[in-house]
Every structure is written in structure tokens, then in C-alpha cells.
Scaffold this active site. Structure first.
Site, short mmCIF file in Angstrom:
data_model
loop_
_atom_site.label_atom_id
_atom_site.label_comp_id
_atom_site.label_asym_id
_atom_site.label_seq_id
_atom_site.Cartn_x
_atom_site.Cartn_y
_atom_site.Cartn_z
N ASN A 42 37.76 35.86 -12.68
CA ASN A 42 36.60 35.23 -13.58
C ASN A 42 37.00 34.72 -15.18
OD1 ASN A 42 36.90 38.00 -13.94
ND2 ASN A 42 34.78 38.56 -14.35
N ILE A 43 36.49 33.78 -15.52
CA ILE A 43 36.69 33.48 -17.05
C ILE A 43 35.30 33.13 -17.72
CG2 ILE A 43 37.73 31.61 -18.26
CD1 ILE A 43 39.49 30.80 -15.76
N CYS A 53 32.98 32.26 -12.10
CA CYS A 53 33.38 33.60 -11.27
C CYS A 53 34.76 33.04 -10.58
CB CYS A 53 32.51 33.59 -10.26
SG CYS A 53 30.73 34.33 -10.77
N GLU A 55 35.61 33.72 -7.72
CA GLU A 55 35.69 32.77 -6.20
C GLU A 55 35.76 31.51 -6.53
OE1 GLU A 55 33.59 35.09 -7.26
OE2 GLU A 55 32.75 36.12 -5.64
N CYS A 94 28.28 31.48 -5.96
CA CYS A 94 29.72 31.27 -5.34
C CYS A 94 29.34 31.16 -3.85
CB CYS A 94 30.41 32.54 -5.63
SG CYS A 94 31.18 32.56 -7.30
N1 THU Z 1 31.78 37.71 -11.34
C1 THU Z 1 32.55 37.26 -10.33
O1 THU Z 1 33.59 36.58 -10.85
N2 THU Z 1 32.21 36.79 -9.03
C2 THU Z 1 31.08 37.43 -8.53
O2 THU Z 1 31.02 37.08 -7.22
C3 THU Z 1 30.31 38.14 -9.08
C4 THU Z 1 30.24 38.32 -10.76
C5 THU Z 1 32.04 38.04 -12.65
C6 THU Z 1 31.13 37.05 -13.36
C7 THU Z 1 31.07 37.67 -14.76
O3 THU Z 1 32.21 37.31 -15.47
C8 THU Z 1 31.21 39.21 -14.56
O4 THU Z 1 31.43 39.12 -12.99
C9 THU Z 1 29.91 40.01 -14.64
O5 THU Z 1 28.92 39.19 -13.83
#
Ligand code: THU
Length: 137
Positions: A42-43, A53, A55, A94
Site C-alpha cells: 500500500n502507498i 492498496c 492488491e 480491490c
Molecule cells: N489497505 C490495503 O492495502 N489493502 C486492503 O485490502 C485493506 C486496506 C491499506 C489502505 C491503507 O493504506 C491502510 O491499509 C489502512 O486502511
């Protein structure tokens, strides 16, 4: 490639997370039908809404490289700087992005980082979904 090997690649990808706002680090490892793996993290962004996210980072990287056929994705997440110890399920956006490129039987592997893997599928996590097939009817 076993589901646990894919999970371990997601754990590795998680190290790259940029999460100054939530401090919640997520990693993903996306396996193509040909056996290639694309990792993502995630960025986050100061606007919050522009956050990507893990994914979607993995999917968009793979699609940019011309990949269209996907077998499975492993996802892990938890407090940054700590080992994963709870399951992290993919968010709704996602799941919809997965639906664009994957069929019902696309495998989704979740893990608490304890060597076990919860194996589920896209149709289990996104039943009765909307997709491009609906636009063609
Ligand atoms: N996040 C993801 O990268 N994937 C997910 O499916 C759930 C949420 C990240 C987004 C954000 O940077 C952090 O988790 C908190 O929501």
C-alpha cells in the site's frame, strides 16, 4: 508455487509499504497462470483518498506488463513494524478490481503469518458481482 510460498512473498512485499498516515502495512503477491509473481504494497497519500492498496499496486503493475491471466493472490497486513498476526481481507474496491481481470474461482490467500493459510475465492468474497460481462448483455 504453494499458497504458503505466495504468502511469504506478500510478507516480503509488505516491507515496502509507505504508510505514514495509518501505520498499517499491507503486502500482496499476485500469481499469474504462467507462474510469474507480481508484488505490491500500500502507498498512502496526504489526501487519504489517493491511497493505493497493496492488491491494486500488484494488479496494476502486472497489467501494465501485459498480464491478463491470474491464478491467485496472497494478502497480509497489520501494524507497520510488527509481524503480521491477524488476517487482512481485501477492501471492496480491490475486490472489484480483481473482478475486472479474474473469474469466480480466482484464489485469495489470507494469513496471520503463523504458517497457516486461509484459502478463499473471489466469488466467496464478492458474490453476485457486477462485471464487464453485464455490460455486454
Ligand atoms: N489497505 C490495503 O492495502 N489493502 C486492503 O485490502 C485493506 C486496506 C491499506 C489502505 C491503507 O493504506 C491502510 O491499509 C489502512 O486502511
Amino acid at each position: 508455487m504453494t499458497s504458503l510460498e505466495l504468502v511469504n512473498l506478500a510478507i516480503e512485499a509488505r516491507e515496502h509499504a509507505y504508510v505514514p498516515y495509518s501505520n498499517f502495512a499491507v503486502g500482496a503477491a499476485l500469481l499469474t497462470k504462467e507462474g510469474k509473481v507480481y508484488q505490491g504494497c500500500n502507498i498512502e497519500n496526504s489526501s487519504y483518498g489517493a491511497t493505493n492498496c497493496a492488491e491494486r499496486t500488484a494488479f496494476f503493475t502486472a497489467v501494465y506488463q501485459g498480464e491478463r491471466n491470474f491464478e491467485a493472490i496472497a494478502i497480509v497486513g497489520g501494524k507497520a513494524g510488527e509481524p503480521v498476526h491477524e488476517l487482512c481481507a481485501p477492501c471492496g474496491i480491490c475486490r472489484q478490481v480483481m473482478r475486472e481481470f479474474c473469474k469466480d474461482d480466482f484464489k485469495i490467500f489470507l494469513s496471520k503469518g503463523d504458517g497457516t493459510v486461509l484459502e478463499t475465492t473471489l466469488t466467496q468474497l464478492l458474490p453476485l458481482s457486477f462485471s464487464k460481462e453485464d455490460l455486454e448483455r
